[in-house]
Motif scaffolding. Structure first.
Motif, PDB file in Angstrom:
ATOM      1  N   ALA A 115      24.263  34.443  61.382  1.00 38.60           N
ATOM      2  CA  ALA A 115      23.727  35.671  61.974  1.00 38.60           C
ATOM      3  C   ALA A 115      24.500  36.888  61.482  1.00 38.60           C
ATOM      4  O   ALA A 115      25.708  36.814  61.217  1.00 38.60           O
ATOM      5  N   MET A 116      23.801  38.022  61.345  1.00 36.05           N
ATOM      6  CA  MET A 116      24.429  39.261  60.896  1.00 36.05           C
ATOM      7  C   MET A 116      24.516  40.217  62.076  1.00 36.05           C
ATOM      8  O   MET A 116      23.493  40.538  62.688  1.00 36.05           O
ATOM      9  N   ILE A 117      25.727  40.665  62.400  1.00 39.39           N
ATOM     10  CA  ILE A 117      25.951  41.515  63.571  1.00 39.39           C
ATOM     11  C   ILE A 117      26.668  42.788  63.127  1.00 39.39           C
ATOM     12  O   ILE A 117      27.725  42.743  62.499  1.00 39.39           O
ATOM     13  N   GLY A 118      26.086  43.942  63.473  1.00 37.27           N
ATOM     14  CA  GLY A 118      26.641  45.222  63.071  1.00 37.27           C
ATOM     15  C   GLY A 118      27.803  45.661  63.940  1.00 37.27           C
ATOM     16  O   GLY A 118      28.212  44.972  64.883  1.00 37.27           O
ATOM     17  N   ARG A 119      28.319  46.834  63.645  1.00 35.78           N
ATOM     18  CA  ARG A 119      29.455  47.389  64.386  1.00 35.78           C
ATOM     19  C   ARG A 119      29.083  47.671  65.833  1.00 35.78           C
ATOM     20  O   ARG A 119      27.944  47.987  66.143  1.00 35.78           O
ATOM     21  N   GLY A 120      30.101  47.602  66.695  1.00 29.38           N
ATOM     22  CA  GLY A 120      29.932  48.057  68.063  1.00 29.38           C
ATOM     23  C   GLY A 120      29.011  47.214  68.913  1.00 29.38           C
ATOM     24  O   GLY A 120      28.488  47.689  69.922  1.00 29.38           O
ATOM     25  N   CYS A 121      28.788  45.968  68.544  1.00 29.60           N
ATOM     26  CA  CYS A 121      27.985  45.078  69.397  1.00 29.60           C
ATOM     27  C   CYS A 121      28.824  44.676  70.609  1.00 29.60           C
ATOM     28  O   CYS A 121      29.968  44.259  70.471  1.00 29.60           O
ATOM     29  N   PHE A 122      28.235  44.804  71.790  1.00 24.99           N
ATOM     30  CA  PHE A 122      28.949  44.504  73.033  1.00 24.99           C
ATOM     31  C   PHE A 122      28.207  43.412  73.782  1.00 24.99           C
ATOM     32  O   PHE A 122      27.056  43.591  74.176  1.00 24.99           O
ATOM     33  N   ILE A 123      28.854  42.259  73.954  1.00 28.11           N
ATOM     34  CA  ILE A 123      28.294  41.169  74.760  1.00 28.11           C
ATOM     35  C   ILE A 123      29.029  41.187  76.093  1.00 28.11           C
ATOM     36  O   ILE A 123      30.214  40.861  76.168  1.00 28.11           O
ATOM     37  N   ASP A 124      28.315  41.579  77.151  1.00 30.39           N
ATOM     38  CA  ASP A 124      28.933  41.767  78.464  1.00 30.39           C
ATOM     39  C   ASP A 124      28.714  40.528  79.330  1.00 30.39           C
ATOM     40  O   ASP A 124      27.573  40.108  79.511  1.00 30.39           O
ATOM     41  N   HIS A 125      29.802  39.954  79.876  1.00 29.47           N
ATOM     42  CA  HIS A 125      29.698  38.738  80.696  1.00 29.47           C
ATOM     43  C   HIS A 125      28.803  37.726  79.979  1.00 29.47           C
ATOM     44  O   HIS A 125      27.783  37.296  80.494  1.00 29.47           O
ATOM     45  N   GLY A 126      29.200  37.321  78.783  1.00 36.90           N
ATOM     46  CA  GLY A 126      28.282  36.690  77.841  1.00 36.90           C
ATOM     47  C   GLY A 126      27.956  35.232  78.033  1.00 36.90           C
ATOM     48  O   GLY A 126      27.331  34.651  77.154  1.00 36.90           O
ATOM     49  N   MET A 127      28.367  34.596  79.105  1.00 41.65           N
ATOM     50  CA  MET A 127      28.102  33.167  79.276  1.00 41.65           C
ATOM     51  C   MET A 127      26.623  32.848  79.055  1.00 41.65           C
ATOM     52  O   MET A 127      25.743  33.477  79.637  1.00 41.65           O
ATOM     53  N   GLY A 128      26.359  31.878  78.188  1.00 43.53           N
ATOM     54  CA  GLY A 128      24.995  31.436  77.947  1.00 43.53           C
ATOM     55  C   GLY A 128      24.254  32.199  76.876  1.00 43.53           C
ATOM     56  O   GLY A 128      23.089  31.889  76.594  1.00 43.53           O
ATOM     57  N   VAL A 129      24.869  33.189  76.247  1.00 42.75           N
ATOM     58  CA  VAL A 129      24.217  33.918  75.157  1.00 42.75           C
ATOM     59  C   VAL A 129      24.086  33.004  73.938  1.00 42.75           C
ATOM     60  O   VAL A 129      25.025  32.299  73.568  1.00 42.75           O
ATOM     61  N   ASP A 170      34.440  47.481  67.618  1.00 42.20           N
ATOM     62  CA  ASP A 170      34.057  46.502  68.644  1.00 42.20           C
ATOM     63  C   ASP A 170      34.834  46.752  69.942  1.00 42.20           C
ATOM     64  O   ASP A 170      34.268  46.657  71.037  1.00 42.20           O
ATOM     65  N   ILE A 171      36.120  47.065  69.812  1.00 39.24           N
ATOM     66  CA  ILE A 171      36.928  47.386  71.002  1.00 39.24           C
ATOM     67  C   ILE A 171      36.419  48.653  71.667  1.00 39.24           C
ATOM     68  O   ILE A 171      36.252  48.724  72.891  1.00 39.24           O
ATOM     69  N   GLN A 172      36.136  49.671  70.870  1.00 37.72           N
ATOM     70  CA  GLN A 172      35.676  50.942  71.412  1.00 37.72           C
ATOM     71  C   GLN A 172      34.341  50.786  72.122  1.00 37.72           C
ATOM     72  O   GLN A 172      34.076  51.457  73.131  1.00 37.72           O
ATOM     73  N   ALA A 173      33.477  49.889  71.623  1.00 42.19           N
ATOM     74  CA  ALA A 173      32.184  49.651  72.263  1.00 42.19           C
ATOM     75  C   ALA A 173      32.372  49.154  73.695  1.00 42.19           C
ATOM     76  O   ALA A 173      31.641  49.561  74.605  1.00 42.19           O
ATOM     77  N   VAL A 174      33.354  48.276  73.898  1.00 40.86           N
ATOM     78  CA  VAL A 174      33.631  47.781  75.252  1.00 40.86           C
ATOM     79  C   VAL A 174      34.125  48.911  76.139  1.00 40.86           C
ATOM     80  O   VAL A 174      33.655  49.091  77.273  1.00 40.86           O
ATOM     81  N   LEU A 175      35.041  49.715  75.641  1.00 39.46           N
ATOM     82  CA  LEU A 175      35.591  50.823  76.428  1.00 39.46           C
ATOM     83  C   LEU A 175      34.514  51.845  76.777  1.00 39.46           C
ATOM     84  O   LEU A 175      34.513  52.417  77.875  1.00 39.46           O
ATOM     85  N   ASP A 176      33.581  52.074  75.871  1.00 35.04           N
ATOM     86  CA  ASP A 176      32.530  53.071  76.098  1.00 35.04           C
ATOM     87  C   ASP A 176      31.472  52.595  77.087  1.00 35.04           C
ATOM     88  O   ASP A 176      30.916  53.395  77.837  1.00 35.04           O
ATOM     89  N   ARG A 177      31.199  51.277  77.112  1.00 39.84           N
ATOM     90  CA  ARG A 177      30.038  50.793  77.854  1.00 39.84           C
ATOM     91  C   ARG A 177      30.354  49.967  79.085  1.00 39.84           C
ATOM     92  O   ARG A 177      29.446  49.641  79.851  1.00 39.84           O
ATOM     93  N   ASP A 178      31.613  49.618  79.298  1.00 35.95           N
ATOM     94  CA  ASP A 178      31.974  48.860  80.494  1.00 35.95           C
ATOM     95  C   ASP A 178      32.949  49.681  81.342  1.00 35.95           C
ATOM     96  O   ASP A 178      34.110  49.855  80.960  1.00 35.95           O
ATOM     97  N   PRO A 179      32.506  50.177  82.495  1.00 40.83           N
ATOM     98  CA  PRO A 179      33.399  50.986  83.331  1.00 40.83           C
ATOM     99  C   PRO A 179      34.597  50.202  83.865  1.00 40.83           C
ATOM    100  O   PRO A 179      35.565  50.798  84.328  1.00 40.83           O
ATOM    101  N   ALA A 180      34.527  48.865  83.829  1.00 47.79           N
ATOM    102  CA  ALA A 180      35.651  48.052  84.316  1.00 47.79           C
ATOM    103  C   ALA A 180      36.773  47.947  83.289  1.00 47.79           C
ATOM    104  O   ALA A 180      37.878  47.524  83.629  1.00 47.79           O
ATOM    105  N   ALA A 181      36.490  48.324  82.038  1.00 49.89           N
ATOM    106  CA  ALA A 181      37.509  48.218  80.986  1.00 49.89           C
ATOM    107  C   ALA A 181      38.500  49.369  81.116  1.00 49.89           C
ATOM    108  O   ALA A 181      38.121  50.538  81.044  1.00 49.89           O
TER     109      ALA A 181
END
Length: 224
Positions: free
Chosen positions: A81-95, A17-28
């Motif tokens: 809910a069932m959530i797999g590995r590497g799920c990234f919720i970006d700026h997730g307010m309201g999800v 989950d941490i790696q997903a954020v690093l891979d997909r958010d350039p601000a991380a």
């Protein structure tokens, strides 16, 4: 699998989950920053704990954890809910993610997304989202439908029908956009998506120009 094996597996999931954020958010910038400041990650981790309790039928504690997480992060995930590995919720307010949702691996969800039901039906009533799907800001995916692997859901779309793999959906209601049979690029770009309405208007304009040309030829022949 023994207790220690399960603990190691759980820690590995948290690391993905941490790696997903690093891979997909350039601000991380680094893992420390991600762990401390990313509300989407906090919501996912809270959910993983709540989901374990839910599976063992500690329903009340699971719901309390999910509600506390909702209060702190603005992200509502039902513990069922069932959530797999590497799920990234970006700026997730309201999800919002419903009880019978199934989310695969390496899925990206932006703010304001709803994965919900369509009424008071029982049983499986929320979407199944396969691996590597991107759901852009404000999209609503409703009902017991399947979003195929590597699909993209455009910002503000309302999806009520199945989405094939490697396709892009935009509009209200959501329309699948076929790009000459070429697989949609997995660049997770939620902005540069095709507009099926503009494409229809372009085709109509081309047909109108052809009709005008034909009418012009007919008029010329009539004068002769």
């Amino acid at each position: 699998m023994g207790l220690m094996g399960r603990i190691r597996q759980f820690i590995a999931v948290l690391g993905s989950d941490i790696q997903a954020v690093l891979d997909r958010d350039p601000a991380a910038r680094n893992r420390f920053e991600v762990v401390l400041t990313y509300s989407g990650l906090h919501a996912i981790w809270s959910h993983r704990i709540a989901h374990i309790l839910y599976r063992y039928r500690f329903y009340l504690i699971a719901r309390v954890i999910s509600q506390v997480s909702r209060f702190l992060t603005g992200i509502e995930i039902h513990p069922g809910a069932m959530i797999g590995r590497g799920c990234f919720i970006d700026h997730g307010m309201g999800v919002v993610i419903g009880e019978t949702c199934e989310i695969g691996e390496n899925v990206t969800i932006y703010q304001g997304v709803t994965l919900g039901g369509t009424g008071k039906e029982k049983g499986k009533r929320h979407p199944t989202v396969e691996d590597h799907v991107m759901i852009a800001s404000g999209a609503k995916v409703l009902g017991s439908i399947r979003i195929g692997r590597s699909a993209k859901i455009g910002a503000g779309s309302v999806v009520l029908r199945e989405v094939p793999p490697n396709s892009t959906v935009v509009g209200v209601p959501g329309r699948v956009v076929v790009q000459d049979g070429i697989r949609v690029q997995e660049d997770l770009d939620q902005v540069n998506l095709p507009d099926p309405i503009m494409e229809t208007i372009r085709v109509m304009n081309q047909e109108i120009e052809l009709l005008r040309a034909e009418i012009s030829v007919l008029k010329s022949d009539k004068k002769k």
